[in-house]
Design an enzyme around this catalytic site. Structure first.
Site, PDB file in Angstrom:
ATOM      1  N   HIS A  72     -11.290   1.277   1.828  1.00 24.28           N
ATOM      2  CA  HIS A  72     -11.144   1.951   3.120  1.00 24.28           C
ATOM      3  C   HIS A  72     -11.910   3.269   3.100  1.00 24.28           C
ATOM      4  O   HIS A  72     -11.620   4.149   2.303  1.00 24.28           O
ATOM      5  CB  HIS A  72      -9.672   2.260   3.406  1.00 24.28           C
ATOM      6  CG  HIS A  72      -8.882   1.053   3.779  1.00 24.28           C
ATOM      7  ND1 HIS A  72      -7.586   1.121   4.233  1.00 24.28           N
ATOM      8  CD2 HIS A  72      -9.211  -0.264   3.783  1.00 24.28           C
ATOM      9  CE1 HIS A  72      -7.139  -0.107   4.488  1.00 24.28           C
ATOM     10  NE2 HIS A  72      -8.115  -0.958   4.217  1.00 24.28           N
ATOM     11  N   TYR A 201      -1.288   5.864  10.813  1.00 23.33           N
ATOM     12  CA  TYR A 201      -0.120   6.742  10.658  1.00 23.33           C
ATOM     13  C   TYR A 201       0.286   7.218  12.045  1.00 23.33           C
ATOM     14  O   TYR A 201      -0.522   7.867  12.727  1.00 23.33           O
ATOM     15  CB  TYR A 201      -0.475   7.960   9.813  1.00 23.33           C
ATOM     16  CG  TYR A 201      -0.625   7.658   8.334  1.00 23.33           C
ATOM     17  CD1 TYR A 201       0.456   7.806   7.472  1.00 23.33           C
ATOM     18  CD2 TYR A 201      -1.846   7.257   7.797  1.00 23.33           C
ATOM     19  CE1 TYR A 201       0.331   7.552   6.116  1.00 23.33           C
ATOM     20  CE2 TYR A 201      -1.985   6.998   6.433  1.00 23.33           C
ATOM     21  CZ  TYR A 201      -0.887   7.150   5.604  1.00 23.33           C
ATOM     22  OH  TYR A 201      -1.006   6.896   4.263  1.00 23.33           O
TER      23      TYR A 201
END
Ligand SMILES: Cc1cc2nc3c(=O)[nH]c(=O)nc-3n(C[C@H](O)[C@H](O)[C@H](O)COP(=O)(O)OP(=O)(O)OC[C@H]3O[C@@H](n4cnc5c(N)ncnc54)[C@H](O)[C@@H]3O)c2cc1C
Length: 393
Positions: A72, A201
């Site tokens: 990532h 998130y």
């Protein structure tokens, strides 16, 4: 038995250290309370810092990770459903994290340990440490009916938060620093494709949520929950509904629902003890510190501790220098506290606290909005998230 090093606990800290010492020709025995399937089966961390990946490569343990790990270069933050991406690779000169579950890491460490002949004693009960403040520490334990006794130069306590090693240090020597958060994480594993190819998130009025994954076909989702909640009250449907609400419509539209096969509630805490050495005992990993999982630092910190300790022990045996082992506690704690700060900060700006009023909430939103618009703030998050360097002693 006589060994140079006794390692208590075969979690990430213990097993990375065992491989590091083996590579340096230092004799070690790992003494573990449970059996291999139990340790390997624990569903825990999933995001590896670049330093952890680098160590797996250096130890010749990264074959499967290179094939199956998900690299990532960025991560996403959602404020009440509005999502923005932080391009971590661009902000850090190309650094990334890799999604590869702790269970997979443990399997690779154990498989290689078998091939390399590392000495691991499973199902060790009544582990006790004595003589830590003398020249020859002794570890005793039971394997079934047999009593075992090992004399060594040093003991390394890698036995996690509930282990015996930290408790072997006199209370008058240890300083404890702690924050217990007034909530937990309800986590779910399901064999469905993840909502996004990177993590999301989410800060939502109703509480935190995290969209994460273990593989292209296995998702890991979390929502903030009360500490006293009963897992039985959380049907899959209720979980998916609450998750989607908190992630917001843009991300929720990409969530694939399915039957969960693991569901658990974990409390959140920040915890550090100082020092991380007493006499001939060193502490590493969760035995010495705990972080809330928001920053994905727990396993990575265990790895950075034992990387430093491996260097120090190698210096001791190869060069006859004790500078590394004498400096270990201060060097490790300097990095631990920075990870504690980051994990605490990221938790503070993404979770709903029971005492929050309108002012606190707006400050939180302003902080995340600042993060959205400021490359400087994003860079700060990015360099902490991919992992700070291991500074010299
Ligand atoms: C429920 C849960 C969820 C988590 N989720 C995340 C996450 O999402 N992201 C993240 O970054 N981190 C997460 N963590 C933290 C991460 O898993 C830990 O930081 C990491 O496992 C630390 O490794 P360790 O080797 O120091 O300790 P541990 O993994 O705890 O290993 C310690 C080992 O010592 C053994 N042991 C204990 N007592 C004794 C004894 N008396 N004698 C011999 N052996 C003993 C234990 O059986 C265990 O195998 C999570 C932790 C928990 C508990």
């Amino acid at each position: 038995m006589r060994r140079q090093i006794a390692i208590i606990g075969a979690g990430p800290a213990g097993m990375f250290l065992a491989h590091l010492l083996h590579a340096e020709g230092i004799e070690a025995t790992v003494i573990e309370r449970r059996d291999r399937p139990y340790v390997e089966g624990r569903v825990r961390a999933g995001v590896l810092e670049q330093g952890t990946v680098g160590l797996l490569r250096r130890l010749g343990l990264a074959g499967r990770l290179e094939r199956e790990g998900l690299v990532h270069g960025g991560t996403n933050v959602s404020i009440d459903g509005r999502v923005f991406r932080i391009d971590m690779a661009a902000l850090t000169g190309g650094a990334t994290v890799t999604v590869y579950g702790q269970q997979e890491v443990m399997r690779d460490l154990f498989d290689a340990a078998e091939l390399r002949g590392l000495d691991i004693r499973w199902n060790a009960s009544d582990v006790a440490l004595t003589g830590l403040d003398g020249d020859r520490p002794v570890v005793t334990w039971r394997e079934g009916d047999a009593a075992r006794r090992l004399t060594c130069d040093f003991v390394v306590g890698c036995d996690g938060y509930h282990g015996v090693s930290r408790a072997a240090i006199p209370a008058s020597v240890l300083r404890t620093f702690e924050r217990v958060y007034p909530f937990g994480w309800l986590g779910v594993l399901a064999d469905v494709p993840p909502a996004d190819h990177e993590l999301v998130y989410a800060n939502h009025e109703r509480g935190f949520a995290l969209a994460s994954m273990r593989s292209p076909t296995r998702s890991r989702y979390y929502i903030q929950c009360g500490l006293n909640e009963d897992i039985g009250d959380w049907s899959d449907d209720r979980f998916w509904d609450e998750l989607c609400l908190r992630l917001g419509s843009e991300t929720a539209a990409k969530v694939t629902r399915g039957k969960s096969f693991e569901k658990s509630i974990a409390p959140l805490r920040s915890f550090v003890v100082e020092p991380m050495r007493w006499g001939r005992l060193f502490l590493a990993g969760d035995a010495a510190h705990i972080v809330p999982p928001t920053g994905a630092k727990g396993m990575n910190l265990a790895v950075s501790d034992v990387t430093m300790l491996g260097e120090a022990l190698s210096e001791h045996y190869r060069e006859g220098s004790d500078a590394g082992i004498d400096g270990y506690s201060a060097r490790a704690l300097a990095r631990v506290w920075k990870a504690e700060r980051f994990s605490w900060w990221f938790t503070s700006v993404t979770h709903r606290f029971p005492t929050m009023d309108g002012f606190d909430r707006r400050i939180q939103i302003a902080e995340l909005d600042y993060l959205r618009g400021s490359p400087a703030a994003q860079r700060s998050l990015a360099e902490n998230y991919v992992g700070l360097p291991l500074e010299a002693a």
